[in-house]
Design an enzyme around this catalytic site. Structure first.
Site, PDB file in Angstrom:
ATOM      1  N   ARG A 165       0.775  -1.756   0.363  1.00  0.00           N
ATOM      2  CA  ARG A 165      -0.040   0.423   0.121  1.00  0.00           C
ATOM      3  C   ARG A 165       0.703   0.886  -0.231  1.00  0.00           C
ATOM      4  NH1 ARG A 165      -2.712  -3.348  -0.654  1.00  0.00           N
ATOM      5  NH2 ARG A 165      -5.440  -3.616  -0.303  1.00  0.00           N
ATOM      6  N   SER A 241     -10.325   0.126   3.174  1.00  0.00           N
ATOM      7  CA  SER A 241      -9.342  -0.314   3.857  1.00  0.00           C
ATOM      8  C   SER A 241      -9.210   0.788   5.015  1.00  0.00           C
ATOM      9  CB  SER A 241      -8.616  -1.026   3.818  1.00  0.00           C
ATOM     10  OG  SER A 241      -8.744  -2.355   3.727  1.00  0.00           O
ATOM     11  N   GLU A 337      -5.138   4.925   5.767  1.00  0.00           N
ATOM     12  CA  GLU A 337      -4.969   4.320   4.867  1.00  0.00           C
ATOM     13  C   GLU A 337      -4.710   5.023   4.009  1.00  0.00           C
ATOM     14  OE1 GLU A 337      -4.898   1.642   1.431  1.00  0.00           O
ATOM     15  OE2 GLU A 337      -5.957   2.781   2.260  1.00  0.00           O
TER      16      GLU A 337
HETATM   17  N1  EPU Z   1     -10.408 -10.967   9.582  1.00  0.00           N
HETATM   18  C1  EPU Z   1     -11.686 -10.089  10.872  1.00  0.00           C
HETATM   19  N2  EPU Z   1     -12.511  -9.527  11.583  1.00  0.00           N
HETATM   20  C2  EPU Z   1     -12.293  -8.288  10.259  1.00  0.00           C
HETATM   21  C3  EPU Z   1     -11.941  -8.618   9.099  1.00  0.00           C
HETATM   22  C4  EPU Z   1     -10.946  -9.086   8.901  1.00  0.00           C
HETATM   23  O1  EPU Z   1     -11.626 -11.367  11.715  1.00  0.00           O
HETATM   24  O2  EPU Z   1     -13.228  -7.972  10.530  1.00  0.00           O
HETATM   25  C5  EPU Z   1      -9.793 -11.409   9.331  1.00  0.00           C
HETATM   26  C6  EPU Z   1     -10.694 -12.714   8.303  1.00  0.00           C
HETATM   27  O3  EPU Z   1     -11.474 -13.013   9.229  1.00  0.00           O
HETATM   28  C7  EPU Z   1      -9.428 -13.341   7.588  1.00  0.00           C
HETATM   29  C8  EPU Z   1      -8.357 -11.951   8.166  1.00  0.00           C
HETATM   30  O4  EPU Z   1      -8.441 -11.179   9.233  1.00  0.00           O
HETATM   31  O5  EPU Z   1      -8.609 -14.607   8.341  1.00  0.00           O
HETATM   32  C9  EPU Z   1      -8.381 -11.480   6.083  1.00  0.00           C
HETATM   33  O6  EPU Z   1      -9.604 -11.048   5.569  1.00  0.00           O
HETATM   34  P1  EPU Z   1      -9.032 -10.329   4.983  1.00  0.00           P
HETATM   35  O7  EPU Z   1      -9.544 -11.594   3.493  1.00  0.00           O
HETATM   36  O8  EPU Z   1     -10.673  -9.512   4.530  1.00  0.00           O
HETATM   37  O9  EPU Z   1      -8.471  -9.156   4.210  1.00  0.00           O
HETATM   38  P2  EPU Z   1      -7.863  -8.278   4.831  1.00  0.00           P
HETATM   39  O10 EPU Z   1      -6.606  -8.103   5.487  1.00  0.00           O
HETATM   40  O11 EPU Z   1      -8.719  -7.458   6.003  1.00  0.00           O
HETATM   41  C10 EPU Z   1      -6.995  -7.087   3.138  1.00  0.00           C
HETATM   42  C11 EPU Z   1      -7.150  -5.240   2.726  1.00  0.00           C
HETATM   43  C12 EPU Z   1      -8.078  -5.261   1.456  1.00  0.00           C
HETATM   44  C13 EPU Z   1      -8.395  -6.774   0.452  1.00  0.00           C
HETATM   45  C14 EPU Z   1      -7.985  -7.555   1.329  1.00  0.00           C
HETATM   46  C15 EPU Z   1      -8.547  -9.059   0.421  1.00  0.00           C
HETATM   47  C16 EPU Z   1      -5.731  -4.220   3.422  1.00  0.00           C
HETATM   48  C17 EPU Z   1      -5.478  -3.174   4.294  1.00  0.00           C
HETATM   49  N3  EPU Z   1      -7.186  -4.737   3.194  1.00  0.00           N
HETATM   50  O12 EPU Z   1      -8.453  -6.781   3.747  1.00  0.00           O
HETATM   51  O13 EPU Z   1      -7.864  -4.084   0.688  1.00  0.00           O
HETATM   52  O14 EPU Z   1      -9.224  -6.276  -0.289  1.00  0.00           O
HETATM   53  O15 EPU Z   1      -6.927  -7.581   2.147  1.00  0.00           O
HETATM   54  O16 EPU Z   1      -6.923  -9.235  -0.172  1.00  0.00           O
HETATM   55  O17 EPU Z   1      -4.343  -4.192   3.291  1.00  0.00           O
HETATM   56  C18 EPU Z   1      -8.365  -1.568   0.591  1.00  0.00           C
HETATM   57  O18 EPU Z   1      -7.258  -1.721  -0.016  1.00  0.00           O
HETATM   58  O19 EPU Z   1      -9.307  -0.862   0.292  1.00  0.00           O
HETATM   59  C19 EPU Z   1      -9.223  -3.154   1.332  1.00  0.00           C
HETATM   60  C20 EPU Z   1     -10.340  -3.316   0.914  1.00  0.00           C
END
Ligand code: EPU
Length: 341
Positions: A165, A241, A337
C-alpha cells in the site's frame, strides 16, 4: 478544460466528508493538465490532484486552492508477444472498467483486483492490491507530469518504490508527479493456483475445479466475495480499508498468537508479520458499532462507513476511539490507509 468554483469536496470523495474547494478543474489531456497546473501556479494557488476520491479524506475546512481532476481516457494495446500483452491506460479510466476489459480479452494479472473503486491513475499511488495480486506485479511503467521540471517523464517500476500500500507517490515524492498514463504487462496464461484462501474456498463452494479456472471465473468470484465483505461506496459512503494491516516484529506476532490462538498472522519476511487490522478492531468488540456517526462495517471491521457523521471532526473522534482501543489491547498503532487533504 472544465472549471467549477466552490465545490463541496464531500461530493467528490466516496467518504462524503469535507468542505469546499475554491476551484475544481477537470483535465482531459496532458496539454490541459500542464496548462491547468501552470495557471494555478501563476495565481499562487495550492494544487491537489484527485481521481475518483475513493481513497481520500478531506477536512471540514475544505481546500483553499485548485483541485485538478484527471480525466485522461483511452485504453490501448501497445505490444504483444506469445505470452504477454502490454497495455496502456489513461489515468482517468475507472480501474474496474479497465479490469473488466482486460478480463474480456482473457488477460491475467489484475483479475483479483476486480471491484476496487477508483481510477487507473490512482492505482500506483497506493499500489492497490487484493486477493493475492497487487499492482506492482504487472506494472511496467507510468507517464507523469513532473511538476519540478515542467516536463513529462516515464518512470519504470524500479523508480516507483512500490511496497505494501505504498509508493514514492505517497512517500518521498508526494505531490511531485501527476500520473497521466499507466502501462501494465498482462499474461495470456490462465490463472494458476494456489489462490488466496478466501478465493479458493469460494471456488470450492461453487464446485469449480481450481485447476481449470478462467480470468472471468476469478473476477466473478472476487466480485461475489467483495459484495459480502466490502460496502459499495455508492450506497454506504466509505474509503475502503480505513487502516493498513499493521506489519509488526515476528516476536510480537508470536506473543500475540500465544494469547490469542485464533489471530490471523501472515509472514512478510523472516523478521516481520502482517496482522489484519479488521481482526484487531473486531477483537476490541467494535465491529458493527456506530461511533460519532461512523460505523465500523459489519462485513470487515477495517472499513469505516460514514453512517451519519457531521463531518471530519466526527470521523477523527471515531478514528481516535478505534486506534486507542487497539493500542490499549494489543500495543499496536494502527496507521490510516487513505490519504488526507
Ligand atoms: N478478519 C477478521 N475480522 C474482520 C476483518 C478480517 O477476523 O473484521 C480476518 C479474516 O477472517 C481473515 C483475515 O482477517 O482471516 C483477513 O481478512 P480479509 O481477507 O477480509 O482481508 P483484510 O486483510 O481485512 C485486505 C485488504 C483489502 C483486500 C483484502 C483481500 C488491507 C488494509 N486491506 O483486507 O483491501 O480487499 O485484503 O485481499 O490490506 C482496501 O485496500 O481498501 C481493501 C479493501
Amino acid at each position: 478544460m472544465n472549471i467549477q468554483t466552490n465545490i463541496p469536496l464531500s461530493t467528490l470523495t466516496t467518504m462524503r466528508i469535507g468542505g469546499n474547494a475554491d476551484r475544481v478543474v477537470n483535465v482531459t489531456s496532458e496539454e490541459e493538465l500542464q496548462q491547468a497546473y501552470k495557471n494555478s501556479k501563476e495565481l499562487e494557488q495550492p494544487i491537489y490532484i484527485i481521481g475518483d476520491g475513493s481513497n481520500l479524506i478531506v477536512h471540514d475546512e475544505g481546500f483553499a486552492g485548485v483541485i485538478i481532476r484527471i480525466k485522461i481516457m483511452g485504453i490501448d494495446i501497445i505490444d504483444e508477444n506469445q505470452e504477454t500483452t502490454t497495455v496502456n491506460s489513461g489515468a482517468g479510466e475507472t480501474w474496474d472498467v479497465f479490469v473488466k476489459q482486460m478480463v474480456e480479452r482473457n488477460l491475467s494479472g489484475i483479475e483479483t483486483m476486480s471491484g476496487i473503486p477508483g481510477t487507473v491513475g490512482a492505482a500506483p499511488v497506493q499500489n492497490i492490491g487484493a486477493y493475492g495480486q497487487e499492482l506492482a506485479d504487472t506494472f511496467v511503467s507510468l507517464r507523469a507530469y513532473d511538476t519540478q521540471s515542467d516536463d513529462f517523464v516515464t518512470l519504470k517500476k524500479e523508480d516507483c518504490g512500490f511496497a505494501y500500500r505504498h509508493s514514492i507517490f505517497r512517500g518521498e515524492q508526494a505531490e511531485r508527479y501527476i500520473i497521466t498514463h499507466v502501462t501494465l504487462a498482462l499474461s495470456k496464461q490462465p490463472p494458476q493456483p494456489p489462490f488466496y484462501d478466501a478465493l479458493q474456498q469460494h471456488l470450492a463452494q461453487q464446485q469449480i475445479n481450481i485447476a481449470n479456472v478462467t480470468v472471468q471465473i476469478i473476477r466473478d468470484a472476487v466480485i461475489a466475495i467483495r459484495s459480502n465483505k466490502l460496502p459499495d461506496p455508492n450506497q454506504l459512503p466509505n474509503a475502503g480499508s480505513f487502516f493498513k494491516n499493521p506489519i509488526v516484529p515476528l516476536q510480537l506476532g508470536e506473543t500475540l498468537k500465544a494469547s490469542y490462538p485464533d489471530i490471523p498472522i501472515y509472514p512478510v519476511d523472516g523478521m516481520r508479520v502482517k496482522i489484519p487490522a479488521g481482526w484487531l478492531i473486531q477483537s476490541c468488540a467494535l465491529k458493527g458499532r456506530i461511533l460519532h456517526g461512523i460505523k465500523v462495517h459489519d462485513g470487515n471491521a477495517v472499513v469505516l462507513v460514514n453512517h451519519s457523521a457531521q463531518g471530519y471532526t466526527d470521523l477523527a473522534a471515531a478514528r481516535k476511539k478505534i486506534t486507542d482501543s487497539v493500542y490499549q489491547k494489543f500495543k499496536i498503532t494502527l496507521e490510516q490507509e487513505p490519504l488526507e487533504l
